[in-house]
Design an enzyme around this catalytic site. Sequence first.
Site, PDB file in Angstrom:
ATOM      1  N   ASP A  83     -12.285 -10.944   7.841  1.00 50.49           N
ATOM      2  CA  ASP A  83     -11.946 -10.236   6.616  1.00 50.49           C
ATOM      3  C   ASP A  83     -13.075  -9.222   6.368  1.00 50.49           C
ATOM      4  O   ASP A  83     -14.090  -9.197   7.069  1.00 50.49           O
ATOM      5  CB  ASP A  83     -11.789 -11.221   5.452  1.00 50.49           C
ATOM      6  CG  ASP A  83     -10.866 -10.699   4.364  1.00 50.49           C
ATOM      7  OD1 ASP A  83     -10.598  -9.482   4.329  1.00 50.49           O
ATOM      8  OD2 ASP A  83     -10.407 -11.512   3.533  1.00 50.49           O
ATOM      9  N   ARG A 117       0.805  -1.231   0.000  1.00 53.45           N
ATOM     10  CA  ARG A 117       0.000   0.000   0.000  1.00 53.45           C
ATOM     11  C   ARG A 117       0.835   1.276   0.000  1.00 53.45           C
ATOM     12  O   ARG A 117       0.422   2.288  -0.547  1.00 53.45           O
ATOM     13  CB  ARG A 117      -0.918   0.035   1.235  1.00 53.45           C
ATOM     14  CG  ARG A 117      -1.750  -1.221   1.469  1.00 53.45           C
ATOM     15  CD  ARG A 117      -2.688  -1.519   0.347  1.00 53.45           C
ATOM     16  NE  ARG A 117      -3.637  -2.564   0.703  1.00 53.45           N
ATOM     17  CZ  ARG A 117      -4.263  -3.337  -0.169  1.00 53.45           C
ATOM     18  NH1 ARG A 117      -4.042  -3.196  -1.460  1.00 53.45           N
ATOM     19  NH2 ARG A 117      -5.119  -4.255   0.243  1.00 53.45           N
ATOM     20  N   ARG A 168       1.301 -14.451  -3.338  1.00 55.61           N
ATOM     21  CA  ARG A 168       1.234 -13.850  -2.000  1.00 55.61           C
ATOM     22  C   ARG A 168       1.620 -14.873  -0.928  1.00 55.61           C
ATOM     23  O   ARG A 168       1.971 -14.476   0.186  1.00 55.61           O
ATOM     24  CB  ARG A 168      -0.174 -13.326  -1.727  1.00 55.61           C
ATOM     25  CG  ARG A 168      -0.606 -12.193  -2.628  1.00 55.61           C
ATOM     26  CD  ARG A 168      -2.078 -11.887  -2.464  1.00 55.61           C
ATOM     27  NE  ARG A 168      -2.391 -11.424  -1.119  1.00 55.61           N
ATOM     28  CZ  ARG A 168      -3.634 -11.361  -0.632  1.00 55.61           C
ATOM     29  NH1 ARG A 168      -4.667 -11.763  -1.360  1.00 55.61           N
ATOM     30  NH2 ARG A 168      -3.832 -10.909   0.596  1.00 55.61           N
ATOM     31  N   HIS A 220     -13.496 -11.717  -2.868  1.00 54.09           N
ATOM     32  CA  HIS A 220     -13.997 -10.359  -3.039  1.00 54.09           C
ATOM     33  C   HIS A 220     -15.244 -10.351  -3.933  1.00 54.09           C
ATOM     34  O   HIS A 220     -16.068  -9.437  -3.855  1.00 54.09           O
ATOM     35  CB  HIS A 220     -12.938  -9.449  -3.673  1.00 54.09           C
ATOM     36  CG  HIS A 220     -11.757  -9.187  -2.806  1.00 54.09           C
ATOM     37  ND1 HIS A 220     -10.695 -10.052  -2.718  1.00 54.09           N
ATOM     38  CD2 HIS A 220     -11.478  -8.161  -1.955  1.00 54.09           C
ATOM     39  CE1 HIS A 220      -9.794  -9.554  -1.868  1.00 54.09           C
ATOM     40  NE2 HIS A 220     -10.252  -8.416  -1.403  1.00 54.09           N
ATOM     41  N   HIS A 261      -5.202 -16.463   5.606  1.00 57.98           N
ATOM     42  CA  HIS A 261      -6.624 -16.261   5.891  1.00 57.98           C
ATOM     43  C   HIS A 261      -7.142 -17.587   6.449  1.00 57.98           C
ATOM     44  O   HIS A 261      -7.256 -18.558   5.699  1.00 57.98           O
ATOM     45  CB  HIS A 261      -7.391 -15.896   4.634  1.00 57.98           C
ATOM     46  CG  HIS A 261      -6.807 -14.733   3.856  1.00 57.98           C
ATOM     47  ND1 HIS A 261      -5.720 -14.861   3.013  1.00 57.98           N
ATOM     48  CD2 HIS A 261      -7.169 -13.417   3.806  1.00 57.98           C
ATOM     49  CE1 HIS A 261      -5.445 -13.668   2.464  1.00 57.98           C
ATOM     50  NE2 HIS A 261      -6.311 -12.781   2.929  1.00 57.98           N
TER      51      HIS A 261
END
Length: 371
Positions: free
Chosen positions: A259, A83, A144, A187, A175
């Site tokens: 999440d 980020r 990731r 998502h 997760h």
Amino acid sequence: MRLDLELEVLCGQLIVGGFDGVEPPARYLKALAEGRRGGAILFRRNVPDAAATTRLCQALAAAGGPERPPFIGIDQEGGRVTRLPAPFLTLPSMRSLGELADLPLLRRAARAVASELRAVGINLNFAPVLDVDSNPANPIIGDRAFGRDPGAVARSAVAFLEGLQEEGVLACGKHFPGHGDTALDSHLALPTIAHGRGRLDEIELPPFRAACGAGVASLMTAHIVVEALDPGVPATLSRSICTDLLRGEIGFEGVLFSDDLEMAAIAAHHAVEEAAAAAVWAGCDALLVCHREDLQDRVHEALVRKAEREPRFRERCAEAAARCLGLRRRCPPRPASSPAAFAEIVGGPASRAVLEDIERARGARGAEAAT
């Protein structure tokens, strides 16, 4: 920890929200100051440069105050999930770091990331990824993850989380109970894992067991259905997964984050009020609502009303709030004390040295592969 908090404040400690813009909205700061939020999660939209990031974190920390210091969290994994812009350190993907099999270097890299986060006032990194990259068709995990071998993932993840926490930044492994072998992006949709319990114990769960054994400060749930654990119920909303398995069997003692409740895997099937209450009852201690402040308000109202009606739910909220506040008080936001100290840390010698050593190790590994 015994809490003497009004119910509105008690329930507010469970909500960690996001907002638009580089300046925290006045209503968000007011919610933090009044105890109706427990912290904030930052995205690229909030952190255009180091100076703006520092000002934002200072405002959030001041609003929370010393009694209720906020979680100020960010996803600074490395690779494609990063980020913060230059001059902040950007690590290569976790996969490329895992391939080096150099745990001391990985720990140093995490310490360098944590030093920079701490310098601007961020006290929580939603990393490392504990998922095992077991499905090449996975659209959301892939590089990731540290790798495809559960043991190697566990060792790398422990080195990374210990590096973060040694430098005063809370790690959040994700997760749970394992998002690596899905073919859908949560998502956008609700993935399902059909593996039996034996396979889960062999592949998905070992990194989470290792992280819990190493004292990871927090974990994040996956918005996935694991049929062998709780048929038809997303892990975030499953007491069998979040409480019976994670706390009862594995022995996790930290803060469990949901999440983002705005993700379609949950939001397409449940109103946010319903999802929030179900997640808390399942065992989540902190609820991520990453975009809309009106939804955060609705979550807060729903938790308060349910806690008013149901004493057992109020007890669960008090347990969650105690965990969250205890962790935040142990690791409050502490930005660098001076511009000179900040400049020495962010993009400073330690960060540059880590990147150089990573590139050197990658080059050596490439040379070995070529011979």
